[in-house]
Design an enzyme around this catalytic site. Structure first.
Site, PDB file in Angstrom:
ATOM      1  N   LYS B  92       0.812  -1.227   0.000  1.00 42.62           N
ATOM      2  CA  LYS B  92       0.000   0.000   0.000  1.00 42.62           C
ATOM      3  C   LYS B  92       0.842   1.272   0.000  1.00 42.62           C
ATOM      4  CE  LYS B  92      -4.127  -1.956   0.180  1.00 42.62           C
ATOM      5  NZ  LYS B  92      -5.020  -1.873  -0.998  1.00 42.62           N
ATOM      6  N   GLU B 114     -10.023   5.690   2.816  1.00 42.07           N
ATOM      7  CA  GLU B 114     -10.862   4.624   3.355  1.00 42.07           C
ATOM      8  C   GLU B 114      -9.937   3.464   3.693  1.00 42.07           C
ATOM      9  OE1 GLU B 114     -10.169   4.880   0.216  1.00 42.07           O
ATOM     10  OE2 GLU B 114      -9.538   2.835  -0.187  1.00 42.07           O
ATOM     11  N   SER B 379       1.692  -9.834  -0.998  1.00 44.37           N
ATOM     12  CA  SER B 379       1.408  -8.401  -0.936  1.00 44.37           C
ATOM     13  C   SER B 379       1.566  -7.786   0.451  1.00 44.37           C
ATOM     14  CB  SER B 379      -0.010  -8.139  -1.451  1.00 44.37           C
ATOM     15  OG  SER B 379      -0.943  -8.931  -0.743  1.00 44.37           O
TER      16      SER B 379
END
Lengths: 264, 399
Positions: B92, B114, B379
């Site tokens: 991220k 969000e 990830s």
């Protein structure tokens, strides 16, 4: 479709020196079977055009009040088909123009072509979809524009003035001016800039301009109505329905009508 | 619309994508689009971002040959792209650093985001701390309860976390609330969306910021093996890590691209998040893409053991890759993901995020069917999920 077009309703108001009163309600709220009764009350207490909301699970342009009425309505079992049926029943005894107010996905899932045909057959005069801004989907927009329903376009305070004529040219009936950046819901005060903005929008387009979002009192309605051709009241009306049912909603609408018609 | 839009300005992937948002946001999206187009060609911006990715985020992330897992699966050339080793524990940060730089460039001092599991919220709060930006993160009440530690983490970083109690009280509703905030405060605020979803230009912008994953992995594999992988495997919720690792392989037609969705309790139960496998095209959060919905066009609640995949939509580029068959999408259940969570922990000493465990689960099940090297996007790391898994397995009293 209604015998009275949206344009004719605005024209009649203009001829009387009035601003059009446009209440919004969510279909299927407060109960699944209350829609026609609420529509009748609005029609009998001063509405010139009515916005009828088809609820959507993710109403991202709406504030807490209309979010809640939408969720309650969906829990009550409201469907697109059910709303059109309510409209058909109402249309048997009233010819006040109705604008269906919704989001794109329920319409897409129903099938745009069928929706336009069925909505017209049920007696709708216009369609407003908050998540279909001008230019976002030319093919889909043109199908709505060429249908018998008026496509109600929205202009926001953030819309550059040079975009306004393009937005308006795709629409008909009236142009909806969003009074402030934000979602639907009541506010204690209208923005000072509103009057100036409305004046420039009105001079840029050749159709009536109604203002909505945040108008919740007679005083605000009168102030907005002094410059705009119409005034939309939604969340405040839903709150009266929630508090005191059809009786209180009718009283509230009457008070707005009186405030709008009082000579300034 | 111009009659002949240049490919770079197109707001769609085939029929998917677009800008289905309230009129109020159009100007902000235009401004963002212009700022982003400019940043793409701005060598100073790109150099600044590269430096941050290296010095702050810890890139490049390693490519790791997972021998023991490969042996267990019956596949000798299994490689993990270690996005879990990024600062803040997941891919991220690649996106939030890029978008925070863009916000600075646009003169926006306030950031909203969000978050589902909290990973994107933490990565956004981190970028905001770094650049001294105000930060508000919307998070569904249910996720606030499930991921209390990440809430505190965001607060430590100076962000305000606003719980969202409407609708299903998860990622979908947090996204609605973030969009409502943006509509209200658009003139001062930039919305750092966390995946390749939302209105244009977000899906292609987030993809570009995440494509560093595949760019590195492709070069690393070529260096180690001198050949391209047979397949690239990644989990798909909104789909940002998947698009990030796929992007540089799109032109390599011999490389299979496999996205793995969250099958939850099984597709037949309706309790899942497999939008591509079981949804229909629809509009949510500003774009047209595959969407879980009921016959009346109402968005259906999603379910996954992993909060980060618990989303009824998916990025529009994935819908395009599915329909053009450039990528294949499969799904694994909660149970299979949980099993993969344990296997990777025990065999390789790597505790994966439950999201990433979905990609690993696909390889455990189907790895032996591939002829040639396999590249899997790991990830994120699983620290955030340890308490959740312990509770599921009846070990909650330990915590």
């Amino acid at each position: 479709m209604s015998d009275i077009s949206i344009s004719a309703a605005f024209e009649a108001c203009r001829a009387n020196g009035q601003s059009a009163l446009i209440p919004y309600i969510t279909a299927g709220y407060p109960t699944r079977t209350s829609t026609v009764q609420v529509l009748d009350a609005l029609a009998n207490h001063g509405a010139d055009v009515i916005e009828l909301g088809i609820p959507f699970s993710d109403p991202l342009a709406d504030g807490p009040t209309i979010q809640k009425s939408s969720f309650v309505s969906l829990e009550n079992g409201t469907t697109v088909e059910g709303v059109l049926e309510d409209l058909r029943v109402f249309r048997k005894h009233s010819d006040i123009p109705i604008v269906l107010f919704t989001y794109l996905n329920p319409v897409l899932r129903y099938g745009l072509t069928s929706f336009l045909a069925d909505a017209e057959a049920a007696g709708a005069s216009g369609l407003l979809m908050t998540d279909l801004p001008s230019g976002s989907d030319p093919e889909l927009e043109s199908e709505v524009i060429t249908s018998p329903l008026d496509l109600i376009r929205l202009v926001a305070p953030t819309t550059p003035l040079n975009r306004v004529p393009g937005v308006a040219s795709g629409g008909s009936g009236f142009l909806y001016y969003i009074s402030r950046t934000g979602v639907t819901g009541t506010r204690s005060k209208l923005r000072d800039e509103l009057e100036g903005e409305l004046t420039s929008i009105k001079s840029a387009v050749g159709m009536p301009v109604a203002v909505g979002f945040g108008i919740s009192t007679g005083e605000q309605a009168a102030a907005a109505g002094a410059v705009a051709d119409g005034v939309v009241v939604g969340s405040a009306l839903i709150q009266t329905l929630e508090r005191g049912g059809v009786a209180e909603a009718s009283q509230f609408l009457t008070s707005l009508r009186l405030a709008l018609d009082r000579p300034s | 619309m111009t009659e002949n839009p240049s490919p770079m300005r197109s707001d769609r992937f085939g029929a998917f994508g677009g800008r289905y948002v309230p009129e109020t946001l159009i100007r902000a999206l235009d401004e963002l689009n212009d700022a982003y187009d400019q940043a793409r060609g701005d060598t100073e911006f790109q150099a600044h971002l590269s430096t941050l990715l290296a010095d702050f985020a810890g890139r490049p992330t390693p490519l790791y040959h997972a021998r023991r897992l490969g042996e267990a699966v019956g596949h000798g050339a299994l490689y993990l792209k270690r996005e879990d080793l990024n600062h803040t524990g997941a891919h991220k940060i690649n996106n939030t650093l890029g978008q925070a730089l863009l916000a600075l460039k646009m003169g926006k001092q306030r950031i909203i985001a969000e978050t589902g599991a909290g990973q994107h919220g933490v990565a956004t709060a981190t970028a905001c701390a770094l650049f001294d930006l105000d930060c508000v993160v919307y998070m569904g009440e249910e996720d606030v309860d499930r991921q209390a530690l990440n809430v505190y983490r965001m607060e430590l970083l100076g962000a305000e976390v606003r719980p969202v109690g409407s609708g299903t009280r998860t990622l979908k509703d947090a996204t609605n609330e973030a969009i409502r905030d943006w509509v209200t405060n658009v003139e001062t605020t930039h919305y750092i969306i966390g995946s390749v979803v939302g209105p244009d230009p977000f899906p292609r912008m987030v993809r570009d910021f995440q494509s560093v994953i595949g760019r590195e992995a492709r070069a690393q594999l070529l260096e180690v093996l001198g050949q391209l992988p047979a397949a690239v495997v990644a989990c798909v919720g909104g789909g940002s890590n998947a698009i990030g690792i796929f992007h540089d392989f799109i032109e390599d037609e011999e490389v299979q691209l496999i996205g793995v969705e969250a099958g939850g309790a099984g597709l037949e139960t309706g309790q899942h998040s497999a939008s591509l496998a079981a949804g229909m095209p629809g509009v949510l959060h500003g774009s047209l893409s595959y969407l879980l919905q009921d016959p009346d066009g109402q968005v259906a609640p999603a379910h996954s053991i992993s909060a980060g995949l618990d989303y009824p939509g998916v990025g529009p580029e994935h819908s395009f890759l599915k329909d053009t068959q450039r990528a294949q999408y499969s799904f694994v259940t909660d149970d299979a993901a949980l099993d993969a969570f344990h296997q990777l922990s025990e065999l390789e000493g790597i505790i994966p995020a439950l999201e990433s465990a979905h990609a690993v689960a696909h390889v455990i099940k189907h790895g032996s069917e591939y002829d040639g090297p396999l590249l899997v996007c790991l990830s994120g790391r699983g620290d955030k999920d340890v308490a959740h898994v312990a509770r599921i397995e009846g070990r909650g009293s330990l915590l």
